[in-house]
Design an enzyme around this catalytic site. Sequence first.
Site, PDB file in Angstrom:
ATOM      1  N   ARG A 135      65.102   7.001  42.208  1.00 31.14           N
ATOM      2  CA  ARG A 135      67.545   6.994  42.055  1.00 31.14           C
ATOM      3  C   ARG A 135      67.541   7.147  40.235  1.00 31.14           C
ATOM      4  O   ARG A 135      67.155   7.549  39.074  1.00 31.14           O
ATOM      5  CB  ARG A 135      67.892   5.539  42.076  1.00 31.14           C
ATOM      6  CG  ARG A 135      67.929   4.656  41.234  1.00 31.14           C
ATOM      7  CD  ARG A 135      68.651   2.742  41.907  1.00 31.14           C
ATOM      8  NE  ARG A 135      69.340   2.404  41.449  1.00 31.14           N
ATOM      9  CZ  ARG A 135      70.254   1.546  41.215  1.00 31.14           C
ATOM     10  NH1 ARG A 135      70.641   1.718  42.146  1.00 31.14           N
ATOM     11  NH2 ARG A 135      70.227   0.410  40.013  1.00 31.14           N
ATOM     12  N   GLU A 174      77.011   2.640  39.035  1.00 33.11           N
ATOM     13  CA  GLU A 174      76.554   2.769  37.890  1.00 33.11           C
ATOM     14  C   GLU A 174      75.547   3.085  37.151  1.00 33.11           C
ATOM     15  O   GLU A 174      74.997   3.125  36.621  1.00 33.11           O
ATOM     16  CB  GLU A 174      75.462   1.503  38.023  1.00 33.11           C
ATOM     17  CG  GLU A 174      75.756   0.520  39.423  1.00 33.11           C
ATOM     18  CD  GLU A 174      74.720  -0.521  39.188  1.00 33.11           C
ATOM     19  OE1 GLU A 174      74.677  -1.462  39.878  1.00 33.11           O
ATOM     20  OE2 GLU A 174      73.872  -0.250  39.773  1.00 33.11           O
ATOM     21  N   GLU A 331      80.223  -5.488  43.629  1.00 32.73           N
ATOM     22  CA  GLU A 331      78.704  -6.116  43.758  1.00 32.73           C
ATOM     23  C   GLU A 331      78.604  -7.216  42.908  1.00 32.73           C
ATOM     24  O   GLU A 331      78.594  -7.503  42.093  1.00 32.73           O
ATOM     25  CB  GLU A 331      77.844  -5.430  43.504  1.00 32.73           C
ATOM     26  CG  GLU A 331      77.575  -3.564  43.954  1.00 32.73           C
ATOM     27  CD  GLU A 331      76.508  -3.014  43.403  1.00 32.73           C
ATOM     28  OE1 GLU A 331      75.008  -3.565  43.209  1.00 32.73           O
ATOM     29  OE2 GLU A 331      76.055  -1.423  43.858  1.00 32.73           O
ATOM     30  N   GLU A 379      64.312  -2.559  47.072  1.00 32.81           N
ATOM     31  CA  GLU A 379      65.387  -3.239  47.301  1.00 32.81           C
ATOM     32  C   GLU A 379      65.208  -4.418  48.176  1.00 32.81           C
ATOM     33  O   GLU A 379      66.309  -5.411  48.736  1.00 32.81           O
ATOM     34  CB  GLU A 379      66.612  -3.289  47.310  1.00 32.81           C
ATOM     35  CG  GLU A 379      66.880  -3.291  45.856  1.00 32.81           C
ATOM     36  CD  GLU A 379      68.535  -2.051  45.009  1.00 32.81           C
ATOM     37  OE1 GLU A 379      68.417  -2.568  44.086  1.00 32.81           O
ATOM     38  OE2 GLU A 379      69.086  -2.065  45.817  1.00 32.81           O
ATOM     39  N   LYS A 380      64.417  -4.588  48.887  1.00 35.49           N
ATOM     40  CA  LYS A 380      63.710  -5.841  50.280  1.00 35.49           C
ATOM     41  C   LYS A 380      64.242  -6.961  50.071  1.00 35.49           C
ATOM     42  O   LYS A 380      65.060  -7.438  50.690  1.00 35.49           O
ATOM     43  CB  LYS A 380      62.373  -5.061  51.181  1.00 35.49           C
ATOM     44  CG  LYS A 380      61.138  -5.228  50.732  1.00 35.49           C
ATOM     45  CD  LYS A 380      59.945  -4.383  51.590  1.00 35.49           C
ATOM     46  CE  LYS A 380      59.028  -4.584  50.780  1.00 35.49           C
ATOM     47  NZ  LYS A 380      58.980  -4.079  49.097  1.00 35.49           N
ATOM     48  N   PHE A 381      63.695  -7.376  49.136  1.00 32.75           N
ATOM     49  CA  PHE A 381      63.815  -8.731  48.965  1.00 32.75           C
ATOM     50  C   PHE A 381      65.467  -9.358  47.751  1.00 32.75           C
ATOM     51  O   PHE A 381      64.928 -10.218  47.603  1.00 32.75           O
ATOM     52  CB  PHE A 381      62.455  -9.335  47.724  1.00 32.75           C
ATOM     53  CG  PHE A 381      61.320  -8.962  48.708  1.00 32.75           C
ATOM     54  CD1 PHE A 381      60.871  -9.910  50.307  1.00 32.75           C
ATOM     55  CD2 PHE A 381      60.380  -8.360  48.926  1.00 32.75           C
ATOM     56  CE1 PHE A 381      60.112  -9.270  50.896  1.00 32.75           C
ATOM     57  CE2 PHE A 381      59.120  -8.737  48.987  1.00 32.75           C
ATOM     58  CZ  PHE A 381      58.986  -9.221  50.311  1.00 32.75           C
TER      59      PHE A 381
END
Length: 670
Positions: A135, A174, A331, A379-381
Site C-alpha cells: 500500500r 496515515e 484507530e 492484516e487478517k490476524f
Amino acid sequence: MTDPTDPTDSTDPTDLPTLPGRISHFHGKLGSLAYGGDYNPEQWGPEVHAEDSELMREAGVNLATVGIFSWARAEPSPGRYDFDWLDEHLDRLADDGVAVCLATMTASPPPWLARLHPETLPVLDDGTRLYPGSRQHWCPSSPVFRRLATRLVEQLAKRYAHHPALALWHIGNEYGCHISRHCHCEVSTEAFRIWLRERYESVEALNEAWSTTFWSQRYGSFDEIHTPRTAPSFRNPAQQLDYRRFSSDELLACYRAEKEVLDRLAPHIPVTTNFVPLAPTLDLFRWAREMDVVSYDSYPDPHDPDSVHETAFSYDVLRGLKNGDPWLLMEQAPSAVNWRRRNGRKPAGRMRLDSWQAIAHGADSVLFFQWRASRGGAEKFHSAMVPHGGRDTRIFREVTELGAELAAYPDLLGSRPERAQTALVLDWPNWWALEQEAHPSADVRLLDGARALHKPLYDASVACDVVPVDADFTPYSLLLVPHLYSVSTATAERITAYVRAGGTVLMSYFSGITDPCDRVHLGGYPAPFCELLGLHVDEFDPLPQDAGVELSEGTGSLWSEDVILEGAEPVLTFADGRPAATRHSFGQGAAWYLATTPDPTTLRTLVDRIRTETGVRPVLPGPAPGEQARTRIAADGTRLYVVYDYGRGEVRVERDPTGDLTPREASGPA
C-alpha cells in the site's frame, strides 16, 4: 442510492461554513461520542452485511469509516467509476442510524496506475523503486498521482456531499507511514529544487544556509542539487533538514489538493486525516492548521509497561495540535495487532481503559481498526470489533459493553479539555535536527527527553499541555523544554521574556545549540539561553553506553557536561562536584537546567519541588497512587472529571457544576 440535492459548486472561500458549523454537523449526526471503526463491506457478501447491521445495533455503533482502501473497487479502470456498491452500503448505514466517515480512497492506488504510469512509483535514497502489492505505493510529488487522486475525490464529493449518512470526510490514510522519507525519483528531485528556490530565492542564500564551504559542497545552480541520496559519508545536515521540511510539505500538498475539492463541493462537511503513532515524519503543528479536526491511530503494546504513560503523552500532543480542541481516536486495536514481532492480546478490561484514557485526554471518539476481522490479506490476524469467532467472543462482549457505557455520557461529545497549568514545548524541525548524524551522542532522542519530563507530572496526576514553539506561553505557570537543540533567536527571546515576566522553565541539556539552518550559535553553549540559565557549558561529555553516574542525590544517565555557573545555583551535582542540575532566579521567574538525565525518582523529587514553588497542582486533590484525572468542560459549563486507574482497572466520570468535587466525594466505577 438516496437522492442527494445538487451540491454547492462555489469556489469562493467566503461561502465556506464556519468551522464550528461544520463540527456541529458532525456532532449532530452522532448525538454522543463517536463509536465504531473502519468498515470494509466490500470484503464480504450480503449475508454478512445483514449480520453487520444487526451487530452494529447491538454494539451501539454510531460511526463507520468507509472506503479507506477502495480506489481499485471504485475506479476499476481509468475514468470508469463504479459506486453502486457504495450507494448500497451508505444507504443501509443511514437506515441503521450509523453515520459515515467517508474516505477519499486515495491511500493506495489501483494496480493499473502503476502499469500505465510507472513514474508515479516512489524511489528510495539508494535508487530502489517500490512497487504495488502492499500500500501507499505513490510518489507524493507526482503530478499524475495528484491529478488522478483529485479526479476521484471530485466524483465522490459530487455524488455523496448531501448523503444523509455523511458526517465527516477522511482524506488519504496515515500519511508518511511507509513513504516516511518521501521519494528520490527525478520528479521529486525537481520538486525539491523548486521548493528550495521558493525558500531561498538565490543559490547564494542557500549556500550560506547550508554551510556549503565545508567539504567543497558549494553550488553554482539549483540544478546541481539532488535530494539527499545515498552518499559515501555524512550527508549535509542542513540539506537533510530542508529535505525533511520538503517531505512534510509535499505530503501536505497532496492532502490540501483533496481538501480543496471537498471544500468546494461539500463545504458543510468537516475534513480530517489520521496521523500515525507519534513519529518525526510530519510537522504535525503545521498540518493541524489545515484540518478541521485532527485524528490519531493509537496502538500501545500491552506487553510494554511504559505504554500507558507513552500513550497519555501522545494524547497530550494531539490535544495541543489545535490549541486544546478535542480530537478523534480514529484507530485502536480491540486486542492484538499483527505487525509486531510478538503480538500480545489486550487482557480483559484493557480495551475499556485504553478508550477512557483517550477520552480523558481530549478524544471525541473511540474508533477501531476494524469492524470485522478480515479473512485474508496482510492484516487478517489484526483484532477487530467482530473477531473471526463472531458474536460469541470475549472481544465482542466487551465491545458491546463499552458501546453502552459511552452512550451514557452524551455531554462528553464536544466538551473542551480544560487548559493545564503546565506546558511542554515540542517542535518537529527541532526533532529532525536533533536526531541527525555526527552529534556528540546518537542516544539523545527527543521523545525520550520529552517523556522523561512529562512523566513526573503524569505520575502526580497533573495535566500537561503540549505546545509549539510559537505558542503563547503566558497562560502557563511552568514550561518544560526538552532538548530544544535547534532554536531561532526569536524563540529563545520569547522563552526568556516568559521567565522574566514571572514564568518558570525547566530545560534539559543539548538545548540552544544551533539555529534553524543547523548552524551553531556562537558565544558558548547554550548561547541563546546563557543569560536566562545563569551558566554556560564549556564542554559536552556524553556517558558511555549503559553507564550511569553518581549524583549528590540519585544517579544520572546518558549525558554529562562541564557547566560553568554564572549566577545559577547548583541543585544537584556530579560526584566530582560539577553542577548536574541548577536553578537561576531571573526577573520575576526562575530557570531550571538539567545537565544529565536523572533517574526517575530523583527527577520526580525535583519536579515536585518545582511544582510546589510554582503552585502547579493535580487536577483533583489527593489522587490515589496510579489514579489519573482530567477535566473536560461541557457546553453548559459543567466540569466533567474523567478518572481512570490502570492499576485497579477502574474508570469513573463525575459531573461537577461547582468545581469543588474531590476524588473522595466521587461515586463508584462508571
